[in-house]
Design an enzyme around this catalytic site. Sequence first.
Site, PDB file in Angstrom:
ATOM      1  N   ALA A  95       0.806  -1.217   0.000  1.00 25.31           N
ATOM      2  CA  ALA A  95       0.000   0.000   0.000  1.00 25.31           C
ATOM      3  C   ALA A  95       0.843   1.274   0.000  1.00 25.31           C
ATOM      4  O   ALA A  95       0.349   2.340  -0.337  1.00 25.31           O
ATOM      5  CB  ALA A  95      -0.925   0.001   1.216  1.00 25.31           C
ATOM      6  N   LYS A  96       2.094   1.158   0.438  1.00 27.20           N
ATOM      7  CA  LYS A  96       3.041   2.283   0.468  1.00 27.20           C
ATOM      8  C   LYS A  96       2.440   3.506   1.148  1.00 27.20           C
ATOM      9  O   LYS A  96       2.535   4.626   0.654  1.00 27.20           O
ATOM     10  CB  LYS A  96       3.531   2.615  -0.946  1.00 27.20           C
ATOM     11  CG  LYS A  96       4.262   1.461  -1.617  1.00 27.20           C
ATOM     12  CD  LYS A  96       4.756   1.846  -3.008  1.00 27.20           C
ATOM     13  CE  LYS A  96       5.503   0.693  -3.653  1.00 27.20           C
ATOM     14  NZ  LYS A  96       4.584  -0.413  -4.053  1.00 27.20           N
TER      15      LYS A  96
END
Length: 270
Positions: A95-96
């Site tokens: 998802a960073k």
Amino acid sequence: MTTQQLTEQIRQKKSFLCIGLDVDLNKIPSHLLDTEDPIFEFNKAIIDATHDLAVAYKPNTAFYEAYGIKGWISLEKTIRYINEKHPEIFTIADAKRGDIGNTSSMYAKAFLEDLAFDSVTVAPYMGKDSVEPFLAVKDKFTILLALTSNEGAFDFQTKSVDGKELYKQVIETSKQWKNSENLMYVVGATKAEYFTEIRKIIPTSFLLVPGVGAQGGSLSEVCKYGMSENVGLLINSSRGIIYASQQQDFAEKAREEAIKIQQEMEQILN
């Protein structure tokens, strides 16, 4: 899941393969488009065909968010399927994320508690208070972006600041954060020559390594410089496996590609 359990799975399967479930509806076999949930049906077939070869699965959440609520439901069904059918497999929400504390706490709740992933990728740019809320979740891992495989990585990550490359400062600083034992790191395979320096800072931490295969990274080079006593590597392959075929035999072809990588890993482990 603990790192010991992950290492045991690696030894048992003779594999440290992570399969990226980055589903693009324009690339999946057309016959799946007639199903109620094409994304989940695609993922389910890939998982069924490769679960004995992979130790981790990594859905990139952008490929689900792009389809709105339907995509999010597909992501939820995918992670639930893995957790119920193959609870020994390590799961990564790619998802960073990374924001101020209370926002990061909500991101951590979304991915690590509600969706029940084992880990989530996090950007460190905003520093300690943006990462520690993820690290606070018990029995879960935060995978910090350290040195990525894209061309733009050289814009900032390898720049020298006070005589030391920024990516080294990020890794060293992160070791001082609360619950830092729950950290893993993203290090791109296309930067194999950097692994020696990184291992001097974090000799035993697990590294998630994208960039092998389609992006030109070498598995043997990564292992030569990056493998630790407990293996300490999760090598990600996405397109090369899941899009090996766009026909009815897509799952079988995906398995064939996964076997090729697993067999190479088995030779390295021996």
